[in-house]
Design an enzyme around this catalytic site. Sequence first.
Site, PDB file in Angstrom:
ATOM      1  CD  GLU B  53      -1.637  -2.400   1.445  1.00 11.50           C
ATOM      2  OE1 GLU B  53      -0.600  -2.592   2.115  1.00 11.50           O
ATOM      3  OE2 GLU B  53      -2.317  -3.342   0.999  1.00 11.50           O
ATOM      4  CG  HIS B 121     -12.104  -7.406   4.651  1.00 10.84           C
ATOM      5  ND1 HIS B 121     -11.634  -8.303   5.568  1.00 10.84           N
ATOM      6  CD2 HIS B 121     -11.253  -7.468   3.593  1.00 10.84           C
ATOM      7  CE1 HIS B 121     -10.549  -8.902   5.092  1.00 10.84           C
ATOM      8  NE2 HIS B 121     -10.290  -8.415   3.905  1.00 10.84           N
TER       9      HIS B 121
END
Lengths: 335, 352
Positions: B53, B121
């Site tokens: 990321e 999530h």
Amino acid sequence: MSKPRLLNREEDTAPLERDLLVRMHDLMVKARVLEERLIQMYKQGHGYFWIGGPGEEAFNVPLGLLMKKGQGPAYDYLHAHYRQSATMLALGEEPIGALRQMKNTASDPYSGGRNFAGHFSKRAWNIAPVSSPIEVQYVMAPGTALAQKRHGGEGITIVTGGDAGTAEGDFASCLVWSSRPGTELPVLMIVTNNQWGISTPAATQHGETNVADRGRAFNIRTKTIDGNDPVTAWRELKEAMEYVRRERKPFLMEAKVSRLYGHSSASGANMVGGELDCLVRFEERLLADGVLTREQMDGVRARHTEEIAALARQVREEPLPGPETIWNHIYAERK
Amino acid sequence: MANMAQAVRMALHYAEQNLGVTDIFGEDVGAPLGGVFTATQGLKTAWNTPLDERGIIGMAIGLAMAGQRPVAEIQFADYIYNTIDLLKIAGNTCWATHGDWNLPMVVKTPVGSGIRGSIYHSHSFDATATHIPGWKIVIPSNPLDAYGLMISACQEINPVMYLEPKALLRIKGEERIPGEPDDDKLLSKLIDAPLGDRSQWQPQWPAELTGYAVPIGKGKVVRPGAQLTVVSYGRTLPLCKKAADDLAAEGVDAEVIDMRSLWPYDWELIKGSVEKTGRVLYVNEDTEVTNFGEHLVRRTVEELFYKLLAPPRLLAGKFLPGIGLADTLEMASVPQQADITAALRALAAEQP
Ligand SMILES: Cc1ncc(C[n+]2csc(CCOP(=O)(O)OP(=O)(O)O)c2C)c(N)n1
């Protein structure tokens, strides 16, 4: 005066031209004098914090001289860290900018009085803004390099940082992103290894023999060089840059350098013992090889000292940014 | 009608063709998958990155510096946290360089609960995103806005954070996107990648797509009403609309505002509505402590205190370390339909 000899590495044949040696010396002195003035300004209360690169001139001057200077992907990008005033001067930057940034005047060309000394930024020359978090520049470098690869031509991305910072994941990111097979990127990764974190010796934080060795696992060409010798630095940088320019592939260079005034003003900014001074060594060599006389070299220092002192006096009178300017440039506006 | 994932995809296609988008990238964003939510299927500049990321955000910054126009994806907002300092840098680059550099980059990331995503999530990112100055932050609640906000994001010369409520990505819109075919099945045939071997597949993009843009900073009255105001965005917006519609039968007339942009945001719209109704409920699903809605409550108190008939309220997610997987846990953690209806009813009934 006897005809000056040209400096050379023992194993090399082509010597460096006298003019280049004189120019590198001049810039090294200029950078040293500038940093010493910045330290003095800090100590006299004309700035809050000093960090800079005395000790790295022998490497940073050749780097600046060898860069392809300009704006956009056809030219080289530099993602620098905070010890690179010598690179800026070698590129042709005026020293007054660094003084203004130290004094945080409205006229500070890099940040308008907002950022620390040594935190350069100059879009017109592809100098990406220096930002305090260590090593973040290594994750941005693949971005400019990808644009350059796409653009074609010879522009490369150069990213520099310190040895302690290579422990950050961003260093690994740069190795990964610049070496993917088929998508190799024209990045010259440079680590200036001064053997220290702020106060942490390299031996207590690195397991690898040389930082550069980490490139091997990624099939990246690497080299560890003596960054305290401008002749070596010139040659090695030239060779590495030619490789990256031509092959459009990464190269990892580790340059061993000194840190003459400690980490920053946070550690006192006093001359420390036991470090090799690249400028002293270079001058001894220039003298021994008859390139410059002591008087000439002293003259160079005196001239820069005087000029930069005058600039510092000028900057002292310049106003700080107005408080209302905090609202400027939060967003770029379409022109 | 298109669902939100298709809308995002069509907007990105339009942006590649017409707005100079050069790169759409992230983990699994390129072929064959086209994004874990299929929002980047078939796009010509979409490519897969390493699983990194920080590398993704750094790449976007570097590309933007070098004159490209990147759209970077972080697979789930839960994984954007390890890039926070890079987001801070992207947000401060223009300011820190006194206007010398600007970064035309978009970061898109799915946010929030609703797909039983468990602890990693389901997170929201609105409070954190709105705490990073220098970004523009948008969050659509329907496919048409998703399209229009992406068009605006790709026209920006500043960094834009594009938050995608993942619970809404598969829901079809009520309004058609200009240029989208009338037949939903046909749309799917044209632009959804087939199952199985996709190596030969090429999308057929609707030729009539337009640059329909939802301006950043403009909210929308989704349901006009006179008695109280409810302000929301993202996943909870349709729930607020439904609650308002349901309560109409009980004689409660609620005005529903979709913020669409969290920064800059449409305070004039909110202010006008609260001045009219005197009652306001802010709804989102981020954790309630130091919530973006708290900022809105503070501003409401400071600027509209004497217009208020009841204290401004915030209905948000519980201040918990995560959202548990069990249905009962998720339901209890973030506002659901019944919670919103109850909160609106209580606000409408509140007497000084
Ligand atoms: C991410 C981050 N962590 C910590 C610091 C504080 N810090 C500033 S300089 C420094 C040491 C850096 O050492 P090195 O990378 O070897 O570079 P040098 O300063 O020696 O050139 C540290 C820890 C920082 N600026 N950024």
